[in-house]
Design an enzyme around this catalytic site. Structure first.
Site, PDB file in Angstrom:
ATOM      1  N   ASP A   1       4.880  -5.249  -8.526  1.00 46.39           N
ATOM      2  CA  ASP A   1       6.042  -5.068  -7.650  1.00 46.39           C
ATOM      3  C   ASP A   1       6.914  -6.321  -7.573  1.00 46.39           C
ATOM      4  O   ASP A   1       7.959  -6.302  -6.911  1.00 46.39           O
ATOM      5  CB  ASP A   1       5.593  -4.692  -6.221  1.00 46.39           C
ATOM      6  CG  ASP A   1       4.760  -3.425  -6.196  1.00 46.39           C
ATOM      7  OD1 ASP A   1       5.138  -2.472  -6.892  1.00 46.39           O
ATOM      8  OD2 ASP A   1       3.740  -3.403  -5.496  1.00 46.39           O
TER       9      ASP A   1
ATOM     10  N   ASP B   1       2.914  -4.476  -2.768  1.00 52.71           N
ATOM     11  CA  ASP B   1       1.745  -5.320  -2.509  1.00 52.71           C
ATOM     12  C   ASP B   1       1.123  -5.895  -3.765  1.00 52.71           C
ATOM     13  O   ASP B   1       0.205  -6.712  -3.675  1.00 52.71           O
ATOM     14  CB  ASP B   1       0.673  -4.503  -1.769  1.00 52.71           C
ATOM     15  CG  ASP B   1       0.031  -3.455  -2.669  1.00 52.71           C
ATOM     16  OD1 ASP B   1      -1.188  -3.271  -2.577  1.00 52.71           O
ATOM     17  OD2 ASP B   1       0.747  -2.822  -3.460  1.00 52.71           O
TER      18      ASP B   1
ATOM     19  N   ASP C   1       6.814   0.706  -2.937  1.00 52.73           N
ATOM     20  CA  ASP C   1       5.666   1.093  -3.756  1.00 52.73           C
ATOM     21  C   ASP C   1       4.808   2.054  -2.919  1.00 52.73           C
ATOM     22  O   ASP C   1       5.003   2.161  -1.707  1.00 52.73           O
ATOM     23  CB  ASP C   1       4.882  -0.174  -4.127  1.00 52.73           C
ATOM     24  CG  ASP C   1       3.607   0.129  -4.885  1.00 52.73           C
ATOM     25  OD1 ASP C   1       3.641   1.008  -5.756  1.00 52.73           O
ATOM     26  OD2 ASP C   1       2.582  -0.506  -4.594  1.00 52.73           O
TER      27      ASP C   1
END
Length: 1183
Positions: free
Chosen positions: A868, A864, A432
């Site tokens: 995700d 995080d 990410d």
């Protein structure tokens, strides 16, 4: 939520009635079709408020939550079931049971004891891990909460676990909600509250909740004395985004929606307290309904290990079958023409096991005996030893000071020990961006006002962009700092408008309006620190906080908010004095992801009606007035440059309203808000859109989400390790590309392949609204672009040119179709870096699955946020960043780190070490068991396959448990082929794990052959040297007991010395375990041999009286051990000299000359040759 530190937030904000201002967040709940289902299946829950003892709801579950795997009652049966699911353990259990029969070649206790030790140790480990989970549950269940007591008519403190359905509770600011609650009222008079849901969905924006009007007045303890109500709602379910129910109160039946529900594990923010009634408790709450067991992940080495165990099982069956054939043939010959060939065995008076008349049956029974006798080929302690090693490895990862982040006091955390070695085999990283590569901490850095760009500093992305274009950098461009105290959220430096200098600018009136919009158009709440008098802001997002802080620092300080007004300390550009101005707040049209903008309608001191609006450029420019488009081209150019610099931009506008226009609009707006139709949301959105038209452009803002420290260096090192890196982000393509350059994901020498559907042809089709035509054209376009990309790469295949692939979200949707995903994966795997822009959470998970299944390589996902989670669980390894967006990603991960930069050490150091240690450990385990097990087979062949074991029962039982197990555990925990510094200095060393060179089939079979060769040398050398001649001074020859003890001594010495040869990095612990294991064998032989012959049997005083006094015993041991180690020693000497592995080159390069090369930054020539060799192998494998 974003709060600047300070302020107690404890005072009541009674005058602020946001429910009357907020347009979209505070819709009143209305009856829909789903409410007609109440009382039917799936909608049968009934809650009696303030009556927890009601008999009907006593059947509901308690608020006690348990996440443990076991309970006190099912621990033993469930854990035993888990242990015996393993084939090897099940085999030894069967052997232990059969050992009570006459078929067993040894005593039952000698088999049962090590099995109990191994299974017991594993169960203890399981119990300890589950106990830790229980401790976490105890902590959560014993949190304190205020609950209403009907008898005393007061709120008293109790524990979460004691809450019951129907209880009235009081929750204070910054506390978590203990269960799913119905919001009754809050510290705000109109019953609104702010909720942070980071633990549920990872979003940092605060959610606005509001109570029903009929309960909002319940604001103190006395008002609850006679409070009685009934809630009828849906049954417990996992849907976090909906709630259907009704509240029966004071003779009214009112609809309930998610706006009135406060979910467990979300947190109260910006609100002093709320009152609520418990609707769902414990495992009925929505967050617990969503709690599923994470997918079971096993490393590739562990899966391969199962195959090796099956090979050993096959070998076991084969040699047992061979032995039974020879045994049957020899037994049948015992009676030949009525003559006894082996008369001393008394074949005329024997059991069925040796009956020559039933030789076939005897052979079958011997086959079963052989399955038990040669069972030592299967390492009984392998699984438990690996688990112990992995737990210890995890402790070292957790304790690594170089992965500790002091700023947040967070160390690295291995949440599972099953995948340690998988860290050393990662081929592709899928990451990410926001919060993972960046800090998710917004800072106001630049702005464009009246077509003039302000902000002197350069971001890291701009610096990388300037280097890429060859532009000279201004001095100190990388770190523009001020001598004053740093201000969180504000990193703007420009003397032209700072310190009040903006009043001297040509467009000072526009600058004034610009910063007024930033100071007024928001939903932040000021909080004054009583001690220092400083003003802090509680905002729904870090972006919004950054805007308010920027306005304050540039002379427009927001200091007070009431229900109907906002007050500022302003710098008047005419007089140059600070003045207080109050603006009447009429309407708030708040931001949403669909609207992409926010507006407020205010009345200023001059009685002017103004619309102040800010939003994304994609929706704001089309709303500008045709006449007032000054500075539009300049602003668009600045926004483009800001996007290239990796900054987030918003367009700032305003317009003036006439009284007549506003009155007409307000009437229409109120009508839409109070509409009872199902399309009320659409009506309100349409009316709001009318007032947000004909806007006048003021400028644009640019905030920076900074790269985390060390990200470019980390990505560069991982790229040098030949790890492919993919970034999956929701950002625009321009922003993502420039972030890619800033973090070294994209490099200057890299060619870009861009796949996008942002073309005139596709855009024209989209405007016509023909979805089928758009889909067909898009599919063809993406397919052509992928094919062209593959051709482009193949055309320069022999050169060293690298490629970076960038694809947008629309194109990715088509690329992931079944008929196109293979070609897309082919293109992507040929590229060094891949960036997927505008990716949804679902697309992230789909891409991860495609890479994992399509490439058959190890994938690692890192993120995080809650968006995700799918990606983390889909990947072979999930790494969570414990950052700003809550702990949802961490709770779903396998490993947790505080900063992306720590991924470098986690993979290149711990990953490489763990892979090497586990691979060596397993190979050695099979080696030592084959070396031991085959000496039994050779002895059996020597003794006509009689079924007699060569060793004492307890020798065999303790072999894997005591005499050879500790050194291999020390290898798995402490061994290092090279130091951590050299692992980081030579990242190509990591390719040993990616290519699986240390656990390939040739290497595994090589270790097995080494074991077979060792068993041959030990048995035949010992037997041929010992049996023919006298063994002791009195002329006695070697008997069965002495031969067994001598062979066993040779095996213990050989396998432990083999361990010493295999170790690269000695510590005192390894010396202690290796030589201590050998000493333990002698100690055992002395102690066990001193027992009565009833217990010690063939070991009775065999060392003290027979072996130790004989020099021949020591000479045979020395000769056998040297001969056994010689093949491996010769092979390693040849390999190191002529066909070295990469770690061999680094090890042998530790000479003064190599040190000089190292200090000069140059690699030794042999290391360079090896890199070229590895590169050639990689290209060959890719082709």
């Amino acid at each position: 939520m974003w709060k600047m530190p300070g302020g107690d937030g404890g005072r009541r904000r009674r005058r602020i009635h946001f429910s009357k201002l907020y347009t979209f967040s505070c819709f009143r709940s209305s009856f829909g079709d789903e409410h007609s289902q109440i009382g039917k299946k799936g909608y049968s829950r009934v809650v009696y408020c303030n009556e927890p003892d009601n008999a009907l709801q006593l059947n509901y579950g308690s608020n006690y939550v348990s996440t443990t795997k076991y309970t006190a009652w099912n621990f033993i049966p469930k854990s035993l079931f888990e242990q015996f699911r393993r084939v090897a353990n099940l085999y030894f259990l069967v052997v232990a049971c059969v050992s009570f029969s006459p078929l067993a070649p040894y005593s039952a206790v000698s088999v049962l004891a090590p099995l109990v030790v191994v299974i017991g140790a594993t169960m203890v480990k399981e119990a300890v891990e589950d106990w830790r989970r229980r401790q976490q549950d105890v902590e959560a269940n014993n949190r304190k909460i205020q609950v209403y007591d009907n008898r005393s008519s007061t709120f008293s403190e109790t524990r979460w676990k004691k809450l019951r359905v129907g209880d009235l509770v009081k929750v204070f600011k910054n506390d978590f909600f203990p269960a799913d609650l119905l919001l009754l009222s809050s510290s705000y008079e109109d019953g609104i509250c702010y909720v942070e849901t980071m633990n549920l969905d990872g979003e940092t924006n605060l959610k606005l909740k509001h109570a029903l009007d009929v309960t909002a007045s319940l604001c103190d303890e006395n008002s609850f004395q006679n409070f009685k109500a009934v809630i009828k709602s849906e049954d417990p379910n996992e849907d976090l985004y909906s709630f259907v129910g009704t509240l029966c109160y004071n003779g009214l039946e009112l609809p309930l929606s998610l706006q009135q529900i406060l979910l467990r594990d979300s947190k109260l923010r910006n609100t002093d307290y709320i009152y609520g009634v418990v609707v769902f408790t414990g495992h009925d709450t929505k967050v617990m309904q969503n709690a599923t067991d994470p997918p079971s992940k096993r490393s590739k080495i562990e899966r391969k290990m199962d195959k090796i165990v099956y090979i050993l099982f096959s070998t076991l069956v084969l040699i047992s079958f061979i032995g039974s054939i020879f045994f049957g043939a020899e037994t049948k010959k015992d009676i030949h023409h009525n003559r006894y060939t082996r008369w001393y065995l008394r074949p005329d008076s024997t059991t069925v096991f040796y009956d020559p008349k039933r030789a076939t049956l005897a052979a079958f029974l011997h086959f079963l005996t052989g399955l038990m006798l040669y069972g030592y080929l299967i390492p009984i302690s392998l699984y438990v030893s690996i688990e112990v090693v992995k737990v210890l490895q995890s402790i070292f990862i957790n304790q690594d000071q170089d992965m500790y982040y002091e700023e947040t006091d967070r160390p690295a955390h291995a949440r599972t020990s099953n995948l340690n070695e998988e860290l050393g085999q990662v081929d592709t990283i899928l990451s990410d961006k926001t919060g993972t590569l960046t800090c998710n901490s917004m800072e106001f850095v630049k702005c464009s006002i009246a077509g003039i760009a302000y902000g002197r500093g350069m971001t890291e992305v701009e610096i990388a962009l300037a280097k890429r274009k060859g532009t000279d950098l201004p001095e100190q461009s990388g770190q523009v700092v001020d001598s004053g105290k740093p201000i969180k959220g504000f990193n703007f430096r420009d003397e032209r408008i700072m310190n009040g200098n903006w009043v001297n600018q040509p467009h000072s009136d526009i600058i004034q309006k610009f910063f007024r919009v930033l100071a007024i158009c928001h939903t932040a709440i000021p909080d004054v620190n009583d001690k220092t008098g400083e003003i802090y802001y509680e905002a729904e997002s870090p972006d919004e906080a950054a805007f308010v802080i920027a306005a304050r620092e540039l002379g427009f300080e927001f200091f007070e908010r009431t229900q109907t007004s906002i007050s500022l300390h302003e710098l008047d550009f005419k007089s140059g004095e600070k003045v207080d101005r109050t603006y009447k707040l009429l309407q708030v049209l708040e931001f949403s992801s669909a609207r992409k903008r926010m507006s407020v309608i205010i009345r200023n001191a001059e009685n002017q009606l103004l619309v102040l609006s800010k939003g994304a450029d994609s929706v704001m420019f089309e709303r500008l007035s045709e006449k007032d488009r000054l500075f539009e081209d300049e602003t668009k150019e600045h926004i483009k440059k800001y996007a290239e610099a990796g900054l987030r931009t918003l367009v700032v506008t305003y317009r003036e309203l006439s009284e007549e226009e506003y009155s007409q609009w307000e009437e229409e707006f109120q009508k839409a808000k109070t509409s009872l139709s199902e399309d009320r949301d659409v009506l309100v959105d349409a009316v709001a859109d009318k007032i947000e038209r004909n806007l006048i452009l003021l400028g644009a803002t640019a905030v920076e989400d900074k790269l985390q420290k060390g990200v470019p260096e980390c990505i560069d090192k991982l790229a040098n390790a030949r790890i492919n890196i993919w970034v999956l982000t929701g950002d625009k393509m321009e922003t993502a590309i420039n972030i890619g350059y800033a973090c070294s994901l994209l490099r200057q020498e890299m060619n870009q392949i861009v796949i996008t559907l942002d073309t005139p042809e596709i855009n024209a089709l989209e405007k016509h609204g023909d979805k089928e035509a758009v889909a067909k054209a898009s599919t063809g376009s993406v397919e052509n672009q992928i094919s062209e990309g593959i051709v482009q790469i193949d055309s320069v295949k022999e050169s060293s040119v690298t490629f970076g692939l960038i694809i947008d979200g629309k194109s990715l949707t088509y690329a992931l179709n079944k008929n196109m995903e293979k070609s897309f994966l082919t293109l992507a795997t040929k590229c060094a870096s891949v960036i997927c822009c505008r990716s949804s959470p679902k697309q992230k998970a789909l891409v991860t699955r495609l890479v994992k299944l399509g490439g058959c390589k190890t994938t690692l996902a890192i993120g995080d946020g809650a968006n995700d989670v799918g990606m983390l669980q889909e990947a072979d390894i999930g790494v969570g960043i414990s950052g700003v967006e809550g702990m949802q990603a961490v709770m779903s991960s396998d490993f947790a780190i505080a900063q992306f930069q720590f991924l470098e050490r986690l993979l290149l150091v711990h990953g490489h070490w763990c892979y090497r240690r586990i691979a060596m450990m397993i190979c050695y385990f099979f080696y030592k068991n084959i070396a031991f097990g085959f000496t039994l087979f050779w002895f059996e062949a020597y003794a006509s396959f009689s079924g007699q074991a060569a060793y004492n029962d307890w020798y065999m039982s303790f072999y894997n448990v005591f005499f050879t197990s500790l050194p291999v555990i020390a290898l798995g925990v402490f061994d290092q082929d090279v130091s951590a510094r050299l692992c980081l200095k030579h990242p190509m060393l990591y390719q040993e794990g990616v290519q699986n060179t240390l656990f390939s089939w040739p290497r595994i079979l090589g270790w097995m052959c080494n074991g077979v060769i060792g068993s041959v040398i030990i048995f035949f050398l010992t037997a041929n040297f010992s049996i023919p001649q006298a063994f002791r001074k009195d002329g006695q020859v070697v008997d069965f007991e002495v031969l067994g003890a001598t062979m066993y001594t040779c095996v213990v010495w050989a396998v432990n010395c083999q361990m010493a040869l295999s170790i690269n990095y000695f510590t005192w612990i390894q010396h202690f375990f290796i030589w201590g294991s050998i000493a333990l064998w002698y100690t055992f032989l002395v102690i066990f041999g001193s027992l009565s012959p009833t217990y010690s049997t063939t070991a009775y005083r065999v060392l003290v009286e027979a072996c130790a006094p004989s020099p021949f015993y020591w000479l045979v041991t020395l000769l056998a051990v040297i001969s056994t180690l010689l093949p491996y020693f010769s092979y390693r000497a040849f390999q190191t000299r002529f066909r070295p592995m990469y770690h061999d080159l680094i090890q042998t390069g530790r000479t003064p000359d190599a040190e000089a090369d190292e200090n000069s930054g140059e690699l030794p020539s042999r290391v360079k040759d090896k890199i070229c060799h590895l590169n050639a192998r990689l290209k060959h494998r890719e082709s």
